[in-house]
Design an enzyme around this catalytic site. Structure first.
Site, PDB file in Angstrom:
ATOM      1  CE  LYS A  22      -9.708   3.909  48.492  1.00 12.07           C
ATOM      2  NZ  LYS A  22      -8.899   3.120  47.540  1.00 12.07           N
ATOM      3  CG  ASP A  52      -6.621  -0.065  47.654  1.00 13.10           C
ATOM      4  OD1 ASP A  52      -7.529  -0.891  47.403  1.00 13.10           O
ATOM      5  OD2 ASP A  52      -6.842   1.153  47.777  1.00 13.10           O
ATOM      6  N   GLY A  81       1.911   6.010  37.797  1.00 10.10           N
ATOM      7  CA  GLY A  81       0.871   6.654  38.603  1.00 10.10           C
ATOM      8  C   GLY A  81       1.341   6.813  40.033  1.00 10.10           C
ATOM      9  N   GLY A 105      -0.923   8.410  42.497  1.00  7.90           N
ATOM     10  CA  GLY A 105      -2.083   8.743  43.329  1.00  7.90           C
ATOM     11  C   GLY A 105      -2.284   7.651  44.366  1.00  7.90           C
ATOM     12  N   GLY A 106      -3.517   7.448  44.805  1.00  7.55           N
ATOM     13  CA  GLY A 106      -3.789   6.471  45.853  1.00  7.55           C
ATOM     14  C   GLY A 106      -3.378   5.061  45.468  1.00  7.55           C
ATOM     15  CB  THR A 151       2.354  15.538  38.488  1.00  9.19           C
ATOM     16  OG1 THR A 151       1.138  15.837  37.797  1.00  9.19           O
ATOM     17  CG2 THR A 151       2.842  16.755  39.240  1.00  9.19           C
ATOM     18  CB  ALA A 152       8.205  14.518  37.215  1.00  4.49           C
ATOM     19  CE1 TYR A 206     -14.190  -1.154  39.294  1.00  8.47           C
ATOM     20  CE2 TYR A 206     -12.089  -0.677  40.317  1.00  8.47           C
ATOM     21  CZ  TYR A 206     -13.435  -0.467  40.227  1.00  8.47           C
ATOM     22  OH  TYR A 206     -14.037   0.451  41.045  1.00  8.47           O
TER      23      TYR A 206
HETATM   24  P1  NAP Z   1      -5.879   9.234  41.905  1.00  6.45           P
HETATM   25  O1  NAP Z   1      -5.386   9.228  43.308  1.00  6.45           O
HETATM   26  O2  NAP Z   1      -6.776  10.327  41.443  1.00  6.45           O
HETATM   27  O3  NAP Z   1      -4.572   9.203  40.942  1.00  6.45           O
HETATM   28  C1  NAP Z   1      -4.728   9.264  39.558  1.00  6.45           C
HETATM   29  C2  NAP Z   1      -3.396   8.973  38.889  1.00  6.45           C
HETATM   30  O4  NAP Z   1      -3.606   8.904  37.476  1.00  6.45           O
HETATM   31  C3  NAP Z   1      -2.336  10.059  39.112  1.00  6.45           C
HETATM   32  O5  NAP Z   1      -1.062   9.466  39.161  1.00  6.45           O
HETATM   33  C4  NAP Z   1      -2.495  10.911  37.845  1.00  6.45           C
HETATM   34  O6  NAP Z   1      -1.332  11.631  37.500  1.00  6.45           O
HETATM   35  C5  NAP Z   1      -2.740   9.836  36.820  1.00  6.45           C
HETATM   36  N1  NAP Z   1      -3.415  10.322  35.618  1.00  6.45           N
HETATM   37  C6  NAP Z   1      -4.702  10.737  35.511  1.00  6.45           C
HETATM   38  N2  NAP Z   1      -4.974  11.084  34.229  1.00  6.45           N
HETATM   39  C7  NAP Z   1      -3.822  10.901  33.530  1.00  6.45           C
HETATM   40  C8  NAP Z   1      -3.463  11.073  32.166  1.00  6.45           C
HETATM   41  N3  NAP Z   1      -4.352  11.523  31.262  1.00  6.45           N
HETATM   42  N4  NAP Z   1      -2.199  10.755  31.783  1.00  6.45           N
HETATM   43  C9  NAP Z   1      -1.303  10.282  32.692  1.00  6.45           C
HETATM   44  N5  NAP Z   1      -1.583  10.096  33.999  1.00  6.45           N
HETATM   45  C10 NAP Z   1      -2.825  10.398  34.410  1.00  6.45           C
HETATM   46  O7  NAP Z   1      -6.638   7.895  41.565  1.00  6.45           O
HETATM   47  P2  NAP Z   1      -6.433   6.447  42.241  1.00  6.45           P
HETATM   48  O8  NAP Z   1      -7.352   6.306  43.381  1.00  6.45           O
HETATM   49  O9  NAP Z   1      -4.973   6.230  42.446  1.00  6.45           O
HETATM   50  O10 NAP Z   1      -6.990   5.497  41.079  1.00  6.45           O
HETATM   51  C11 NAP Z   1      -6.252   5.293  39.876  1.00  6.45           C
HETATM   52  C12 NAP Z   1      -6.931   4.159  39.101  1.00  6.45           C
HETATM   53  O11 NAP Z   1      -6.801   2.946  39.851  1.00  6.45           O
HETATM   54  C13 NAP Z   1      -8.432   4.362  38.869  1.00  6.45           C
HETATM   55  O12 NAP Z   1      -8.771   3.869  37.595  1.00  6.45           O
HETATM   56  C14 NAP Z   1      -9.081   3.508  39.949  1.00  6.45           C
HETATM   57  O13 NAP Z   1     -10.369   3.031  39.571  1.00  6.45           O
HETATM   58  C15 NAP Z   1      -8.086   2.363  40.023  1.00  6.45           C
HETATM   59  N6  NAP Z   1      -8.089   1.659  41.292  1.00  6.45           N
HETATM   60  C16 NAP Z   1      -8.347   0.323  41.251  1.00  6.45           C
HETATM   61  C17 NAP Z   1      -8.342  -0.406  42.410  1.00  6.45           C
HETATM   62  C18 NAP Z   1      -8.625  -1.867  42.324  1.00  6.45           C
HETATM   63  O14 NAP Z   1      -8.848  -2.499  43.374  1.00  6.45           O
HETATM   64  N7  NAP Z   1      -8.581  -2.465  41.135  1.00  6.45           N
HETATM   65  C19 NAP Z   1      -8.074   0.205  43.650  1.00  6.45           C
HETATM   66  C20 NAP Z   1      -7.803   1.582  43.665  1.00  6.45           C
HETATM   67  C21 NAP Z   1      -7.816   2.297  42.474  1.00  6.45           C
HETATM   68  P3  NAP Z   1      -1.064  13.123  38.094  1.00  6.45           P
HETATM   69  O15 NAP Z   1      -0.480  12.921  39.461  1.00  6.45           O
HETATM   70  O16 NAP Z   1      -0.117  13.729  37.133  1.00  6.45           O
HETATM   71  O17 NAP Z   1      -2.402  13.832  38.142  1.00  6.45           O
END
Ligand code: NAP
Length: 274
Positions: A65, A106, A130, A132-133, A155-156, A219
């Site tokens: 992405k 998104d 959160g 991340g992405g 990660t603040a 999901y």
């Molecule tokens: P990502 O960029 O890897 O970010 C992951 C996030 O989760 C970061 O903020 C991370 O915090 C946090 N995290 C991971 N493990 C943790 C824990 N044990 N305790 C607290 N925080 C934790 O992932 P992403 O792409 O944003 O995706 C995040 C979720 O959203 C996934 O489940 C993904 O499947 C879902 N998602 C869904 C859709 C949809 O259309 N429904 C679209 C996109 C993503 P740190 O920064 O501290 O590592």
């Protein structure tokens, strides 16, 4: 026939092909949706050049992405979020542009999922857990729709950095999560907590309350522990399949210039998930 697809690695278990193909079928469009799984070093070239193969549109997923940003002409929102999940080759195919247009749907996935459930965003206090992405997309989307956003992240520093880019937002760690949830009208879980270990939740049940609307980006499972406990607290709940649906609906509409058949796409998606 128009060819659309998803590029990522891995993409084997993607729910997008049945969801989009149900949309084509409902509207009688002559189109297919396929998956592409290139090596990392080939992804940017493939995204930049897919129009040469006759591809009309691509969704982009993990881990490409961010790479996709450099391969396209990004729409302003995608540029602010720093990620592209939808590429439109229409302008290149028509000869109007050299580079495909990149979008981030998104963000619309978050707002349209909430709006579909009659959740008001404008003027509300939103807590995005959160950074991340998914967190970036949610924070920009909710702020643009008129919410006051606080980003809380394990990660603040990542949350603080994101908040600096989002109009009116604040950011921090998870230490004051209880107070932040108490003050919020909207809660978005944009962490992966609850996905790999379904017994885990990003927000303890005792913090949840009945004045919240809770969207969980996770999901799979479709009913997370967070959503179950939020419903028990009297909150409005919106599962991550709605966000997945509406990011796809938004992409469908960008590509086809038609109103997407939301019910048909939702039924196909839920048939895969349940
Ligand atoms: P990502 O960029 O890897 O970010 C992951 C996030 O989760 C970061 O903020 C991370 O915090 C946090 N995290 C991971 N493990 C943790 C824990 N044990 N305790 C607290 N925080 C934790 O992932 P992403 O792409 O944003 O995706 C995040 C979720 O959203 C996934 O489940 C993904 O499947 C879902 N998602 C869904 C859709 C949809 O259309 N429904 C679209 C996109 C993503 P740190 O920064 O501290 O590592």
């Amino acid at each position: 026939m128009d060819v659309y697809g998803l590029i990522g690695n891995p993409v084997g278990h993607s729910l997008s092909p049945p969801m989009h193909e149900a949309g084509y079928e409902a509207l009688g469009l002559d189109a297919r949706y396929v998956t592409f799984e290139p090596d990392a070093d080939a992804a940017a070239g493939a995204i930049a050049g897919a129009a040469d193969l006759g591809v009309a549109g691509l969704n982009v997923t993990v881990p490409f992405k961010r790479d996709a940003l450099d391969a396209v002409d990004p729409a302003p929102l995608a540029e602010r979020i720093g990620a592209v999940n939808t590429v439109d080759y229409g302008p290149v195919r028509k000869g109007d542009a050299d580079r495909p247009r990149g979008h981030n749907t998104d963000a619309a996935g978050v707002t349209r999922a909430l709006e579909h459930h009659d959740v008001t965003i404008d003027g509300r206090d939103a807590l995005v857990v959160g950074a991340g992405g998914a967190g970036r997309a949610a924070a920009f989307a909710l702020a643009d729709a008129g919410a006051a956003v606080h980003v809380a992240n394990r990660t603040a520093g990542r949350a603080v950095e994101l908040a600096e880019a989002v109009p009116g937002a604040t950011g921090g760690g998870l230490d004051d999560l209880a107070d932040r949830v108490a003050a919020a009208d909207l809660l978005v879980n944009a962490t992966s907590v609850g996905m790999e270990s379904p017994e885990e939740t990003p927000v303890p049940a005792e913090h949840l309350h009945g004045d919240l609307a809770v969207l969980d980006a996770v999901y799979a499972p479709i009913e997370t522990r967070l959503l179950r406990e939020a419903a028990d607290a009297g909150a409005t709940t919106v599962d991550g399949a709605w966000m997945l649906l509406f990011q796809g609906v938004e992409a469908f509409e960008i590509w086809t210039d038609e109103d997407a058949p939301v019910e048909a796409m939702n039924a196909a998606l839920r048939a895969e998930l349940e």
